[in-house]
Design an enzyme around this catalytic site. Structure first.
Site, PDB file in Angstrom:
ATOM      1  N   TYR A 184       0.870  -1.181   0.000  1.00 19.63           N
ATOM      2  CA  TYR A 184       0.000   0.000   0.000  1.00 19.63           C
ATOM      3  C   TYR A 184       0.909   1.233   0.000  1.00 19.63           C
ATOM      4  O   TYR A 184       1.607   1.481   0.972  1.00 19.63           O
ATOM      5  CB  TYR A 184      -0.891  -0.057   1.240  1.00 19.63           C
ATOM      6  CG  TYR A 184      -1.866   1.080   1.434  1.00 19.63           C
ATOM      7  CD1 TYR A 184      -2.255   1.925   0.406  1.00 19.63           C
ATOM      8  CD2 TYR A 184      -2.456   1.279   2.686  1.00 19.63           C
ATOM      9  CE1 TYR A 184      -3.166   2.943   0.613  1.00 19.63           C
ATOM     10  CE2 TYR A 184      -3.376   2.298   2.902  1.00 19.63           C
ATOM     11  CZ  TYR A 184      -3.722   3.124   1.859  1.00 19.63           C
ATOM     12  OH  TYR A 184      -4.626   4.147   2.071  1.00 19.63           O
ATOM     13  N   LYS A 204      -1.351  -1.306  -4.112  1.00 22.05           N
ATOM     14  CA  LYS A 204      -2.457  -0.355  -4.057  1.00 22.05           C
ATOM     15  C   LYS A 204      -1.818   1.028  -3.992  1.00 22.05           C
ATOM     16  O   LYS A 204      -1.193   1.397  -3.006  1.00 22.05           O
ATOM     17  CB  LYS A 204      -3.317  -0.601  -2.817  1.00 22.05           C
ATOM     18  CG  LYS A 204      -4.369   0.476  -2.583  1.00 22.05           C
ATOM     19  CD  LYS A 204      -5.252   0.126  -1.395  1.00 22.05           C
ATOM     20  CE  LYS A 204      -6.337   1.181  -1.193  1.00 22.05           C
ATOM     21  NZ  LYS A 204      -5.811   2.480  -0.742  1.00 22.05           N
ATOM     22  N   VAL A 226      -9.461   0.893  -6.059  1.00 17.16           N
ATOM     23  CA  VAL A 226      -9.921   0.769  -4.670  1.00 17.16           C
ATOM     24  C   VAL A 226     -10.468   2.126  -4.274  1.00 17.16           C
ATOM     25  O   VAL A 226      -9.797   2.903  -3.595  1.00 17.16           O
ATOM     26  CB  VAL A 226      -8.766   0.341  -3.744  1.00 17.16           C
ATOM     27  CG1 VAL A 226      -9.266   0.118  -2.321  1.00 17.16           C
ATOM     28  CG2 VAL A 226      -8.108  -0.941  -4.260  1.00 17.16           C
TER      29      VAL A 226
END
Lengths: 308, 308, 308, 308
Positions: free
Chosen positions: C137, C165, C210
């Site tokens: 992330y 992400k 996302v």
């Protein structure tokens, strides 16, 4: 008779403006004499406090010429040569040389994105272009680079720069600079540019101070410096505490820029003391007004500065 | 007999590790006694210097329990309760309470993006959850927010916090905090967390110091603090200069993280002094090695610390 | 039957709270079904949008367990394992494993001051501790480090991480990541975490999105993704523009933190749509109120989402 | 015959230098013709890519005069008027007016520390001083302020500024700007200044692009823009991917400044293509050399640009 040396209390003069926005020469003369009469060791014109970034080349030339004329050799004159890169700073150096100042103060390049090697080259190019002593001005809040300790000591040892004006806000770095300079045989004259931690800076070995607040209360800075030379640290602390109370003038404004709040406070205080005529700032910065001005005046009055 | 008060020299203990990476309890006991024997006024365990961010809850509990057991009431124990938000910090406070420490040290929320109002609520929620004194830890380099002066004074005046550990690197802000605290009747105990500007901090009125370097040379910090109490500022400066020379150990590594360079230097020096067994760091931080270690050892030797 | 793969639309679920501040399981079940019914490809629980930083371990466990139970294998479950360093993240991984999720999402260390080498070691240690797929992330606004392109590709090629992400806000870096990943044989599944530039991200080759706003309007994100797969870029742009209009809900609050404004807007919209019961936030974050709520509701209504 | 309008592909020209460091007028003429022949819609001289910050006023004047002479009305000429504050920028505007350019491009004040109100005043003062169209250049990486969305729309609606060149790296903000501009009746011409996300920028509605890489490969940017107008987004993406491969030239240098790596790569590529004579940079920036140059040349060759 030896030449005066650099060090001690060297206030960075504000540049007074008339109500029309022109450089106010009468106010400037009063300010210069106010500072010299208070016993300062030098004058720093066209620094950040002098709104150098806002002044045209013509106005810069007026300020330089007048500073040299009025001081008439009583104290040394240092001046900012504020521009982005070597080619442009050298053009500013020529203005300073023509006016007859004693030293120049230069930052790292800005707007551009230099690394430390390019910053070092920058100072070397400036030194190659002038015989005036060069002070490196370390002001990361404005130029977004911190001058590295190793570079400063190296440039000092080689005679490229004569000193440092540290406005980095990095007190650990400042102590390391003073210690490294001492270990290198003190090639650099080291000034702190911070108003309210001068006691600690002098205790650890700074050579001088360039306090914007010194426009307003030069006498206390002169006294503070003298007390430090006499080793009377309790007096140093007491005077510093008084100056720190006075420095609260820069925190009175809200919702304005740092320039408007800080320099605006100095000008507001000086206008209140009848040393300059207006608290007007250079466009696009607004002058302080209303209750902010009243609060600043009250703080100045509490400091016992209103002698007229 | 009155309770010991907070203030003076309170080193933030490193957390020694065995070669296997476990908390090294024998080394930790030697370290605690090393510090208390040198005359420190308190111990701060599980601070940033204690690698609190790297320790599991189980390891944190071991450190807290052992610190309380070994110190045996000789000095006060403060502890970090490091986590992101109120709900999670309170869980850490429960560990601290169970271990029997004397005070907790808490940062602003981090990872989240709070404003000053949320930070203030954070401290109020912590105070509502414990009877232990709370010290606010101002460390913007880690949490990316500076604690506001107004908030600190307000929380102090209301008894929400007992003091501040300032590691903000903002010396102007530090002086303003000390002055505002004095004007408010001194509700806060104000510590500086910086190693090499303690002389200036004490001159301007700090109540104490939390120096990571105090793990390595607690005696000089104790002497420095005593000299300041005696008003012998020349001695203060001299000792500070010696400590500042020693502090160069944290600048010896290159190409590693700040954690590896700084805490790694403290651990390397302590291992060289046989106070702890290894200079191992918590994963993912590598231990210092090779010539860096040798340079650190040489600096430690020059400081005259190797007495065995 | 093959296992579902990662990619597509994977909203990061908010964590609904009751008026008392507990995790609201009924609202959470409605939210999960709302998203799955809209056709999302996966669920990301305990992300920043899920207030992971504010939840105790007990509450985190509840959320994980319920997410797995309610989704019942209909879609993949990814989860945040938010903590500062390897030792502490591994403890969070154990919670995720026990609950039975399909993948974990981990940031670089934070609060500590790692360099890229330590960040890489961090991910390697996590991979050594679990068999779950790990998504890196990249969220510098929270952890204050950007994950380097070279490191991500290397970790992907070695099978240490399964994907990324990207919430870095660095669109140039994002394109370079997608291109380097393609050149390396696409070892990584690359998600963008930004709500309003998904059209461009998909055009350049992102594998999925996302979007926090996907809590509120999952259907449009599903449609947008489908249009991109069909090569109908005019439709992609049109839907993205509609979603971007809706995203204005996060800019309605003033004078509050980013958390309060952004997540607070998602919760306010979801409460307006009767999907969750309250717009309450975790302490110390205040819930949005007053005219801000009305403005958000009006924007939601203009988007045609209120179907009940 | 109507006046040509602003928009489309407007490369920011590098400023070629001779081996002696003078402005290389022959190379500059080749570059201008290279770009116009490729079909660009305008030329942007004295931008950051043109090393504006490094050029003396005399050199700036030469560049402006030559650009106007060589282009001879074939395309519009925009120019940077780079300086710190209104008084100094106006002096630069006078140079631009004297040379006969078609529009100016101005940043927020820099070196100074303005707030948004002062930035707005700055643009209003510039507009009051000239009849030339003004484009606001949003480049926070250099001036350390982001231009606010509300201000830009307001200045556009009032006719103070004609457009925006966005080099903010904030893609979310860019989409919001394009949408708000559309909602306001499109008073602004909106350019993206980023090289590798032009496909997404055009998909979401940008009016044009100012790509530094367009010096090297103007034809592909012209083709990309044409494909976007034709709605052929697969072609847009393909061409963008090819340009993104070429953009890797800026990531080949290590250990040098961003200026040296980025602009240096453009100049190195142009020298390799025999469009300019040297890859020399303005002091204190070093020219790229050695293996870095070879890697850049290889990337240029792979892009199929070497047609001579």
């Amino acid at each position: 008779m030896s030449a005066p040396t650099f060090g001690g209390v060297v206030p960075p003069l504000v540049t007074p403006l008339t109500a029309d926005g022109a450089v106010d020469l009468e106010s400037f003369e009063r300010l210069v004499n106010h500072l010299i009469d208070a016993g300062v060791d030098g004058l720093f014109v066209l620094g950040s406090s002098g709104e150098v970034a806002f002044l045209s080349d013509a106005d810069r030339t007026v300020v330089l010429t007048e500073a040299v004329r009025i001081s008439a050799g009583r104290v040394k004159i240092m001046t900012g040569v504020n521009d982005m890169t070597p080619a442009r700073v050298v053009a500013q150096i020529r203005l300073a040389e023509a006016a007859g100042v004693d030293a120049i103060v230069a930052t790292a390049p800005f707007y551009t994105l230099p690394n430390q090697a390019e910053i070092e080259t920058h100072f070397r190019l400036l030194a190659a272009a002038t015989t005036l002593p060069i002070f490196a001005y370390d002001v990361p809040v404005r130029v977004h680079n911190k001058l590295s300790l190793d570079m400063l000591i190296r440039l000092g040892a080689e005679g490229i720069i004569a000193g440092v004006k540290d406005s980095s806000g990095d007190d650990v770095g400042f102590r390391r600079l003073v210690m490294a300079n001492r270990a290198a045989g003190s090639p650099l004259v080291v000034f702190t540019g911070h108003e309210v931690v001068v006691d600690g800076a002098l205790l650890l070995g700074a050579d001088g101070v360039v306090p914007g607040l010194g426009n307003v209360d030069p006498k206390r800075y002169v006294d503070l410096f003298a007390a430090s030379k006499a080793g009377d640290w309790e007096a140093v602390r007491r005077i510093q505490d008084e100056l720190s109370e006075l420095f609260e003038i820069v925190f009175q404004a809200s919702g304005v820029s740092g320039e408007a709040a800080g320099l605006g406070a100095f000008k507001t205080a000086l206008a209140h003391l009848d040393i300059i005529s207006t608290n007007r700032m250079s466009p696009p910065v607004p002058a302080l007004a209303g209750e902010t001005v009243e609060r600043i005046q009250a703080i100045v009055d509490r400091a016992g500065l209103l002698v007229r």
